[in-house]
Design a protein around this motif. Structure first.
Motif, PDB file in Angstrom:
ATOM      1  N   ILE A   1       0.839  -1.203   0.000  1.00 19.93           N
ATOM      2  CA  ILE A   1       0.000   0.000   0.000  1.00 19.93           C
ATOM      3  C   ILE A   1       0.872   1.251   0.000  1.00 19.93           C
ATOM      4  CG2 ILE A   1      -1.659   1.353   1.340  1.00 19.93           C
ATOM      5  CD1 ILE A   1      -2.937  -1.373   2.123  1.00 19.93           C
ATOM      6  N   GLN A   2       1.912   1.275   0.807  1.00 23.17           N
ATOM      7  CA  GLN A   2       2.809   2.435   0.827  1.00 23.17           C
ATOM      8  C   GLN A   2       3.485   2.610  -0.532  1.00 23.17           C
ATOM      9  OE1 GLN A   2       2.603   4.735   2.781  1.00 23.17           O
ATOM     10  NE2 GLN A   2       2.502   4.110   4.891  1.00 23.17           N
ATOM     11  N   ALA A   3       3.815   1.519  -1.216  1.00 28.06           N
ATOM     12  CA  ALA A   3       4.427   1.613  -2.547  1.00 28.06           C
ATOM     13  C   ALA A   3       3.480   2.305  -3.523  1.00 28.06           C
ATOM     14  CB  ALA A   3       4.809   0.226  -3.066  1.00 28.06           C
ATOM     15  N   VAL A   4       2.210   1.960  -3.469  1.00 25.40           N
ATOM     16  CA  VAL A   4       1.227   2.600  -4.347  1.00 25.40           C
ATOM     17  C   VAL A   4       1.099   4.081  -3.991  1.00 25.40           C
ATOM     18  CG1 VAL A   4      -1.209   2.669  -5.030  1.00 25.40           C
ATOM     19  CG2 VAL A   4      -0.054   0.469  -4.788  1.00 25.40           C
ATOM     20  N   LEU A   5       1.017   4.391  -2.703  1.00 18.58           N
ATOM     21  CA  LEU A   5       0.869   5.781  -2.266  1.00 18.58           C
ATOM     22  C   LEU A   5       2.119   6.618  -2.532  1.00 18.58           C
ATOM     23  CD1 LEU A   5      -1.047   5.368   1.104  1.00 18.58           C
ATOM     24  CD2 LEU A   5      -1.952   6.181  -1.082  1.00 18.58           C
ATOM     25  N   SER A   6       3.280   5.986  -2.649  1.00 15.37           N
ATOM     26  CA  SER A   6       4.522   6.738  -2.832  1.00 15.37           C
ATOM     27  C   SER A   6       4.824   7.077  -4.283  1.00 15.37           C
ATOM     28  CB  SER A   6       5.700   5.982  -2.217  1.00 15.37           C
ATOM     29  OG  SER A   6       5.982   4.819  -2.963  1.00 15.37           O
ATOM     30  N   VAL A   7       4.034   6.557  -5.216  1.00 15.61           N
ATOM     31  CA  VAL A   7       4.241   6.908  -6.626  1.00 15.61           C
ATOM     32  C   VAL A   7       4.013   8.398  -6.779  1.00 15.61           C
ATOM     33  CG1 VAL A   7       3.367   6.599  -8.964  1.00 15.61           C
ATOM     34  CG2 VAL A   7       3.604   4.618  -7.457  1.00 15.61           C
ATOM     35  N   ARG A   8       4.961   9.076  -7.396  1.00 13.30           N
ATOM     36  CA  ARG A   8       4.864  10.523  -7.558  1.00 13.30           C
ATOM     37  C   ARG A   8       4.853  10.887  -9.034  1.00 13.30           C
ATOM     38  NH1 ARG A   8       3.168  10.229  -3.232  1.00 13.30           N
ATOM     39  NH2 ARG A   8       4.091  10.935  -1.309  1.00 13.30           N
ATOM     40  N   ALA A   9       3.980  11.816  -9.365  1.00 13.21           N
ATOM     41  CA  ALA A   9       3.888  12.358 -10.716  1.00 13.21           C
ATOM     42  C   ALA A   9       3.880  13.880 -10.576  1.00 13.21           C
ATOM     43  CB  ALA A   9       2.627  11.849 -11.405  1.00 13.21           C
ATOM     44  N   PRO A  10       5.053  14.513 -10.426  1.00 12.68           N
ATOM     45  CA  PRO A  10       5.131  15.926 -10.054  1.00 12.68           C
ATOM     46  C   PRO A  10       4.409  16.895 -10.993  1.00 12.68           C
ATOM     47  CG  PRO A  10       7.315  15.036 -10.574  1.00 12.68           C
ATOM     48  CD  PRO A  10       6.342  13.907 -10.619  1.00 12.68           C
ATOM     49  N   ASN A  11       4.272  16.549 -12.238  1.00 12.26           N
ATOM     50  CA  ASN A  11       3.599  17.452 -13.184  1.00 12.26           C
ATOM     51  C   ASN A  11       2.161  17.041 -13.464  1.00 12.26           C
ATOM     52  OD1 ASN A  11       5.913  19.084 -13.535  1.00 12.26           O
ATOM     53  ND2 ASN A  11       6.772  17.497 -14.858  1.00 12.26           N
ATOM     54  N   ASP A  12       1.666  16.057 -12.724  1.00 13.21           N
ATOM     55  CA  ASP A  12       0.313  15.545 -12.928  1.00 13.21           C
ATOM     56  C   ASP A  12      -0.668  16.384 -12.121  1.00 13.21           C
ATOM     57  OD1 ASP A  12      -2.006  14.101 -13.258  1.00 13.21           O
ATOM     58  OD2 ASP A  12      -1.084  12.162 -12.844  1.00 13.21           O
ATOM     59  N   GLN A  13      -1.549  17.079 -12.797  1.00 12.10           N
ATOM     60  CA  GLN A  13      -2.493  17.981 -12.141  1.00 12.10           C
ATOM     61  C   GLN A  13      -3.824  17.303 -11.802  1.00 12.10           C
ATOM     62  OE1 GLN A  13      -1.500  21.104 -11.183  1.00 12.10           O
ATOM     63  NE2 GLN A  13       0.434  20.263 -11.857  1.00 12.10           N
ATOM     64  N   ARG A  14      -3.902  15.995 -12.012  1.00 12.50           N
ATOM     65  CA  ARG A  14      -5.167  15.306 -11.740  1.00 12.50           C
ATOM     66  C   ARG A  14      -5.496  15.319 -10.261  1.00 12.50           C
ATOM     67  NH1 ARG A  14      -4.294   9.665 -14.556  1.00 12.50           N
ATOM     68  NH2 ARG A  14      -2.233  10.104 -13.727  1.00 12.50           N
ATOM     69  N   PHE A  15      -6.737  15.440  -9.986  1.00  8.56           N
ATOM     70  CA  PHE A  15      -7.304  15.370  -8.640  1.00  8.56           C
ATOM     71  C   PHE A  15      -6.808  14.126  -7.920  1.00  8.56           C
ATOM     72  CE2 PHE A  15     -10.400  13.269  -6.132  1.00  8.56           C
ATOM     73  CZ  PHE A  15     -11.340  14.147  -5.639  1.00  8.56           C
ATOM     74  N   THR A  16      -6.816  12.979  -8.619  1.00  5.49           N
ATOM     75  CA  THR A  16      -6.442  11.726  -7.983  1.00  5.49           C
ATOM     76  C   THR A  16      -4.985  11.744  -7.529  1.00  5.49           C
ATOM     77  OG1 THR A  16      -6.003  10.761 -10.162  1.00  5.49           O
ATOM     78  CG2 THR A  16      -8.171  10.349  -9.198  1.00  5.49           C
ATOM     79  N   SER A  17      -4.105  12.314  -8.338  1.00  2.23           N
ATOM     80  CA  SER A  17      -2.696  12.388  -7.965  1.00  2.23           C
ATOM     81  C   SER A  17      -2.509  13.283  -6.750  1.00  2.23           C
ATOM     82  CB  SER A  17      -1.858  12.914  -9.130  1.00  2.23           C
ATOM     83  OG  SER A  17      -1.887  12.001 -10.195  1.00  2.23           O
ATOM     84  N   ALA A  18      -3.155  14.421  -6.748  1.00  2.84           N
ATOM     85  CA  ALA A  18      -3.033  15.347  -5.618  1.00  2.84           C
ATOM     86  C   ALA A  18      -3.508  14.689  -4.325  1.00  2.84           C
ATOM     87  CB  ALA A  18      -3.825  16.627  -5.888  1.00  2.84           C
ATOM     88  N   TRP A  19      -4.633  13.984  -4.379  1.00  2.00           N
ATOM     89  CA  TRP A  19      -5.159  13.347  -3.169  1.00  2.00           C
ATOM     90  C   TRP A  19      -4.208  12.256  -2.666  1.00  2.00           C
ATOM     91  CZ3 TRP A  19      -6.972   8.542  -1.517  1.00  2.00           C
ATOM     92  CH2 TRP A  19      -7.612   8.564  -0.279  1.00  2.00           C
ATOM     93  N   MET A  20      -3.755  11.392  -3.567  1.00  4.97           N
ATOM     94  CA  MET A  20      -2.862  10.303  -3.161  1.00  4.97           C
ATOM     95  C   MET A  20      -1.520  10.828  -2.660  1.00  4.97           C
ATOM     96  SD  MET A  20      -3.528   7.347  -5.999  1.00  4.97           S
ATOM     97  CE  MET A  20      -2.028   6.504  -5.596  1.00  4.97           C
ATOM     98  N   GLU A  21      -0.958  11.821  -3.337  1.00  5.92           N
ATOM     99  CA  GLU A  21       0.382  12.306  -3.006  1.00  5.92           C
ATOM    100  C   GLU A  21       0.409  13.203  -1.780  1.00  5.92           C
ATOM    101  OE1 GLU A  21       2.322  14.077  -6.380  1.00  5.92           O
ATOM    102  OE2 GLU A  21       1.735  12.423  -7.682  1.00  5.92           O
ATOM    103  N   GLN A  22      -0.645  13.980  -1.567  1.00  7.61           N
ATOM    104  CA  GLN A  22      -0.596  15.005  -0.537  1.00  7.61           C
ATOM    105  C   GLN A  22      -1.509  14.756   0.661  1.00  7.61           C
ATOM    106  OE1 GLN A  22      -1.302  18.663  -2.660  1.00  7.61           O
ATOM    107  NE2 GLN A  22       0.118  18.029  -4.259  1.00  7.61           N
ATOM    108  N   GLN A  23      -2.671  14.178   0.466  1.00  6.42           N
ATOM    109  CA  GLN A  23      -3.617  14.054   1.570  1.00  6.42           C
ATOM    110  C   GLN A  23      -3.660  12.671   2.210  1.00  6.42           C
ATOM    111  OE1 GLN A  23      -4.752  16.233  -1.126  1.00  6.42           O
ATOM    112  NE2 GLN A  23      -4.055  17.759   0.318  1.00  6.42           N
ATOM    113  N   CYS A  24      -3.675  11.635   1.430  1.00 10.49           N
ATOM    114  CA  CYS A  24      -3.941  10.283   1.920  1.00 10.49           C
ATOM    115  C   CYS A  24      -2.797   9.741   2.773  1.00 10.49           C
ATOM    116  CB  CYS A  24      -4.191   9.359   0.733  1.00 10.49           C
ATOM    117  SG  CYS A  24      -4.643   7.691   1.214  1.00 10.49           S
TER     118      CYS A  24
END
Length: 177
Positions: free
Chosen positions: A26-49
Motif C-alpha cells: 500500500i505504501q508503494a502505491v501511495l509513494s508513486v509521484r507524478a510531479p507534473n500531474d495535475q489530476r485530482f487523484t494524484s493530488a489526493w494520493m500524493e498530498q492528503q492520503c
C-alpha cells in the motif's frame, strides 16, 4: 507470447510486489509521484492520503484505514467535501486497499470498477479530519466486492458509505509503471 503482449506485469516485478508486506504494498502505491500531474487523484494520493492501519483477515479479505484532511480543493460551493470527490476518493482508496491481499496477475493493477454506489449522510466541512475505512469483503480471481465508510475522526460520525464492485483486467499493453 511475451508477458507484455499478455498485458501482465513482468514476472520479476510481480514477484517483488507480491513478496512485500501488506503495508509495504500500500505504501508503494501511495509513494508513486507524478510531479507534473495535475489530476485530482494524484493530488489526493500524493498530498492528503495517509495510511493508518492494515488488517489482513483472510486470503481474500482485508480491512484498511486511511486518514486525510478535507482541503478546499475538494470542496463544493458550500465549503463541504464534494460528493463527486467523495466518490472518486472511495474508488481510489478501496482499490488501493485491495493491495493488502497481494493477489497475483490481474489484481496488481487494481482492476476496473463495475459499480460504485455512494450514500451521503452528512457534510464534511473544509478542514475536517476524516478516516476512510475500506473493507475488501471478498477478492476472487476475477471479481471483488469492496465497502467503504468515511467518518469524522473526532467522533466517528459517518459522513458517507460506498459499495464498490470491481472486475480484474489485464494491464494495458505498453503501460509503464
Amino acid at each position: 507470447m511475451s508477458e507484455a503482449k499478455h498485458g501482465r506485469l513482468p514476472p520479476e516485478v510481480a514477484r517483488y510486489f507480491e513478496q512485500m508486506s501488506p503495508e509495504e504494498r500500500i505504501q508503494a502505491v501511495l509513494s508513486v509521484r507524478a510531479p507534473n500531474d495535475q489530476r485530482f487523484t494524484s493530488a489526493w494520493m500524493e498530498q492528503q492520503c495517509k495510511l493508518r492501519d492494515v488488517k489482513v483477515l483472510s486470503p481474500t479479505h482485508s480491512f484498511v484505514t486511511f486518514a486525510f484532511k478535507v482541503e478546499r480543493y475538494y470542496c463544493n460551493g458550500s465549503g463541504n467535501l464534494h460528493g463527486g470527490a467523495q466518490a472518486t476518493i472511495f474508488d481510489i482508496a478501496t482499490s488501493i486497499a485491495m493491495q493488502a491481499i497481494g493477489k497475483e496477475d490481474f489484481w496488481i493493477n487494481g482492476g476496473v470498477s463495475r459499480a460504485l454506489t455512494v450514500t451521503y449522510l452528512r457534510p464534511a466541512p473544509e478542514g475536517e479530519q476524516l478516516l476512510l475505512e475500506c473493507d475488501v469483503v471478498h477478492m476472487g480471481k476475477r471479481l471483488a466486492m469492496l465497502k467503504g465508510t468515511l467518518k469524522r475522526e473526532s467522533d466517528g460520525a459517518v459522513i458517507s458509505t460506498c459499495d464498490h464492485n470491481k472486475a480484474a483486467v489485464p494491464t494495458k499493453p505498453g503501460w509503464k509503471l
